[in-house]
Design an enzyme around this catalytic site. Structure first.
Site, PDB file in Angstrom:
ATOM      1  N   THR A  62      -4.208  -0.616  -7.034  1.00 22.43           N
ATOM      2  CA  THR A  62      -4.976   0.594  -7.313  1.00 22.43           C
ATOM      3  C   THR A  62      -4.146   1.862  -7.447  1.00 22.43           C
ATOM      4  O   THR A  62      -3.036   1.943  -6.925  1.00 22.43           O
ATOM      5  CB  THR A  62      -6.012   0.826  -6.181  1.00 22.43           C
ATOM      6  OG1 THR A  62      -6.887   1.891  -6.534  1.00 22.43           O
ATOM      7  CG2 THR A  62      -5.353   1.132  -4.856  1.00 22.43           C
ATOM      8  N   GLY A  73     -13.905   0.847  -4.580  1.00 21.47           N
ATOM      9  CA  GLY A  73     -13.859   1.715  -3.398  1.00 21.47           C
ATOM     10  C   GLY A  73     -14.570   1.060  -2.236  1.00 21.47           C
ATOM     11  O   GLY A  73     -14.374  -0.129  -1.953  1.00 21.47           O
ATOM     12  N   ARG A 106       0.837  -1.186   0.000  1.00 24.21           N
ATOM     13  CA  ARG A 106       0.000   0.000   0.000  1.00 24.21           C
ATOM     14  C   ARG A 106       0.885   1.255   0.000  1.00 24.21           C
ATOM     15  O   ARG A 106       1.968   1.241   0.578  1.00 24.21           O
ATOM     16  CB  ARG A 106      -0.831  -0.033   1.281  1.00 24.21           C
ATOM     17  CG  ARG A 106      -1.772   1.133   1.514  1.00 24.21           C
ATOM     18  CD  ARG A 106      -2.959   1.047   0.650  1.00 24.21           C
ATOM     19  NE  ARG A 106      -4.049   1.880   1.108  1.00 24.21           N
ATOM     20  CZ  ARG A 106      -5.091   2.207   0.344  1.00 24.21           C
ATOM     21  NH1 ARG A 106      -5.174   1.769  -0.904  1.00 24.21           N
ATOM     22  NH2 ARG A 106      -6.056   2.941   0.813  1.00 24.21           N
ATOM     23  N   THR A 130      -9.179   1.023  -9.249  1.00 23.28           N
ATOM     24  CA  THR A 130      -8.588  -0.185  -8.713  1.00 23.28           C
ATOM     25  C   THR A 130      -8.830  -1.344  -9.669  1.00 23.28           C
ATOM     26  O   THR A 130      -9.700  -1.278 -10.520  1.00 23.28           O
ATOM     27  CB  THR A 130      -9.301  -0.465  -7.365  1.00 23.28           C
ATOM     28  OG1 THR A 130      -9.119   0.681  -6.580  1.00 23.28           O
ATOM     29  CG2 THR A 130      -8.808  -1.688  -6.663  1.00 23.28           C
ATOM     30  N   SER A 150      -7.744   1.143   3.628  1.00 21.02           N
ATOM     31  CA  SER A 150      -8.264   0.677   2.340  1.00 21.02           C
ATOM     32  C   SER A 150      -9.502  -0.177   2.547  1.00 21.02           C
ATOM     33  O   SER A 150      -9.753  -0.657   3.656  1.00 21.02           O
ATOM     34  CB  SER A 150      -7.182  -0.155   1.654  1.00 21.02           C
ATOM     35  OG  SER A 150      -7.685  -0.772   0.492  1.00 21.02           O
TER      36      SER A 150
HETATM   37  O1  DON Z   1      -8.029   1.272  -1.189  1.00 17.86           O
HETATM   38  C1  DON Z   1      -9.199   1.574  -1.383  1.00 17.86           C
HETATM   39  O2  DON Z   1     -10.116   1.174  -0.717  1.00 17.86           O
HETATM   40  C2  DON Z   1      -9.521   2.469  -2.542  1.00 17.86           C
HETATM   41  N1  DON Z   1      -8.375   3.292  -2.850  1.00 17.86           N
HETATM   42  C3  DON Z   1      -9.946   1.640  -3.714  1.00 17.86           C
HETATM   43  C4  DON Z   1     -10.347   2.481  -4.889  1.00 17.86           C
HETATM   44  C5  DON Z   1     -11.177   1.771  -5.876  1.00 17.86           C
HETATM   45  O3  DON Z   1     -11.524   0.623  -5.720  1.00 17.86           O
HETATM   46  C6  DON Z   1     -11.635   2.551  -7.042  1.00 17.86           C
HETATM   47  N2  DON Z   1     -12.175   1.667  -8.052  1.00 17.86           N
HETATM   48  N3  DON Z   1     -13.234   1.566  -8.514  1.00 17.86           N
END
Ligand code: DON
Length: 564
Positions: free
Chosen positions: A391, A466, A100, A373, A444
């Protein structure tokens, strides 16, 4: 536009076959006898499979697939971001790697607030101020050092060739690039490769990225963190007004972490621990759900949706209070996953009326001491399994792109809580546990997950999305386990999501019938159906009874399962 009728047809078929799901198990995805890679682009899945066919293992394939996604899927695949890998070796050993991003040394708790203490709109999401120190190259080298069997050259050469040869633009990609061009122009001083009017069928060549990868192949991991590449990164970021230094890069480390494990019925689930909230929230939700006969309630029935929603609401309230980087905050993991604690959390749930999120807070836990992501799943011919979610955070991350290096930088800093009580771009509310501090990793929701049944590998699954990642992974597992769907059906099935605040069920458009929605609303569950909103792109692999592998690739993206 063409996809709308197809989607409607799919929904119709889904509802039509709902009653027959128990009996029929056709509608499977790609089936392979030995090995499978499912990722967001066919090019990346193919490179992963080629590595396996060369005799490499799942970890070798992970390195190649991860970097091939940086070339073929730049909206999320990356060198300028980070991720998490969960593995289960053929001998049953499990583990996870945290690569990360981290906050720069010069980061401060209030760095996204103005003089009145209010969050400055866009500062943590767009442009140089939103970038966390990238972890991907450290991650893939760490994986290769510990588990790789093929020389790095064999893994990187096909990726470098792909970057030179170029990648064909898909319909979905054409639309995406067009949509984000306004932001690329806002953030970048110079024009970038993605400013051009790319059309589906065109080929984008990534010459600069190929050169960066060649240097990394020649000089190793430290090329990115201490070598010429690190100097180019720092100069570029600082010219744009950013705070990342050579020291930030030099001190970056990927970290092996203990995965979160828990049981649900006869499944043993292995998922990512903090700094991801994924494993803990998934564990909390599934443990809260276990006593309820979802199977009797039926797939996406009123009662099933109510029960899942209420469990999600409670888990996300805990997420917001308790979870952050475990190297900075004490997280009461065992209590958060404790059955007695979780059944207590569900005690005030009633089918008569929704629990109002405003009336619900995190659980009361005594601690005796002092935050686009992409996911890919791999199973190799030896039985090793790897689940990886990686991501840049938003689509194309910060939108800042280095022409010299050929990649985008993340905007992961937005996953921190810039100000307690103020939602981030996923509407997530965070608190002290996820406040910004130098070198801290932002919380995350990424949930790369591996499941065992009867001590054998059963499923590999994960998704982008997300805050909706956790609940999409949850529903995919439940679709297979509770509702007897195939991997592909489980991936295709319409999804919904609740995250405590905002207090509504986010539902895929056109996926739930009007009567069901009215009933839910009457019980106190507001429904939000954002036009064209996609809840994740799940890529999973299911081990079938005869040990063959079924790949489930999400039709919502260009995702592709390839096996042999
Ligand atoms: O780590 C996380 O939870 C977010 N940065 C993930 C972002 C994400 O999944 C965007 N995609 N659709």
């Amino acid at each position: 536009m063409r996809s709308i009728p197809i989607f409607l047809l799919f929904c119709f078929l889904c509802f039509k076959c709902k009653k027959e799901l128990r009996k029929t198990n056709d509608n499977r995805g790609v089936i392979a006898k030995n090995a499978m890679v499912v990722s967001a682009r066919a090019e990346a899945s193919q490179i992963g499979i080629d590595i396996l066919q060369l005799g490499g293992n799942a970890f070798d394939a992970m390195v190649a697939t991860e970097l091939a996604l940086a070339v073929s899927y730049p909206v999320a695949g990356n060198l300028g971001g980070g991720g998490f890998m969960v593995y289960r070796s053929a001998n049953g050993n499990i583990g996870s790697l945290d690569y990360r991003e981290k906050a720069p040394l010069a980061a401060t708790r209030d760095m996204y607030l103005d003089d009145s203490g209010d969050v400055i709109p866009g500062k943590s999401t767009l442009g140089v101020a939103s970038i966390g120190v990238p972890g991907t190259i450290a991650g893939v080298f760490e994986v290769h050092k510990k588990f790789g069997t093929l020389p790095l050259e064999s893994l990187l050469k096909p990726v470098i060739e792909l970057a030179k040869k170029g990648v064909v633009v898909t319909n979905k990609q054409e639309k995406r690039i067009q949509h984000y061009q306004q932001f690329f122009k806002k953030v970048n001083k110079d024009s970038i490769i993605f400013d051009a009017q790319w059309k589906a069928g065109d080929t984008i060549k990534h010459a600069a990225l190929a050169k960066t990868l060649e240097r990394i192949l020649k000089y190793g991991r430290n090329e990115f963190y201490k070598g010429e590449t690190s100097k180019v990164i720092v100069k570029f970021i600082q010219e744009h007004g950013g705070i990342i230094t050579e020291e930030d890069l030099a001190s970056y480390k990927a970290k092996w972490r203990k995965p979160i494990t828990f049981n649900y019925d006869d499944l043993h689930i292995i998922s990512m621990g903090p700094p991801s909230s994924g494993g803990i929230c998934l564990g909390q939700i599934m443990t809260m759900l276990e006593p309820f006969p979802l199977n009797d309630y039926g797939y996406n029935s009123l009662k099933t949706i109510q029960t899942i929603t209420e469990a999600e609401r409670r888990a996300y309230a805990d997420r917001s209070f308790y979870l952050g980087d475990p190297d900075f905050v004490k997280i009461p993991v065992s209590i958060l996953l404790n059955r007695a604690y979780l059944s207590g959390r569900m005690r005030n749930f009633s089918f008569e009326k929704a629990t109002a999120s405003e009336s619900l807070s995190h659980g009361n836990i005594q601690i005796n001491e002092s935050t686009e992501t992409t996911h890919y799943s791999i199973v190799d011919q030896f039985g090793n399994a790897v689940a990886v979610t990686t991501t840049l955070n938003g689509a194309y991350g910060s939108k800042l792109y280095s022409n010299e290096l050929g990649f985008f930088f993340n905007n992961e800093m937005d996953d921190f809580s810039s100000k307690p009580g103020t939602p981030n771009m996923f509407g997530l509310i965070g608190g002290e546990a996820n406040s910004i501090a130098p070198e801290k990793r932002m919380l995350s929701s990424m949930t790369p997950t591996i499941i065992e049944k009867n001590n054998k590998l059963f499923m590999v699954v994960g998704t982008p999305g997300g805050s909706t990642i956790i609940t999409s992974v949850l529903q995919t597992i439940l679709n297979v386990h509770e509702f007897n769907m195939t991997m592909q059906q489980a991936v295709n099935a319409p999804r919904f999501h609740h995250q405590w605040l905002p207090n509504h069920i986010l539902a895929e458009p056109n996926a739930f019938d009007d009567l069901l929605k009215t009933k839910l609303e009457n019980l106190g569950y507001p429904i939000e159906e954002r036009e064209s909103k996609i809840l994740g792109k799940v890529d999973g692999i299911l081990v079938l009874e005869d040990d063959a592998l079924e790949g489930g690739a999400d039709y919502r993206g260009d995702d592709t399962a390839i096996g042999f």
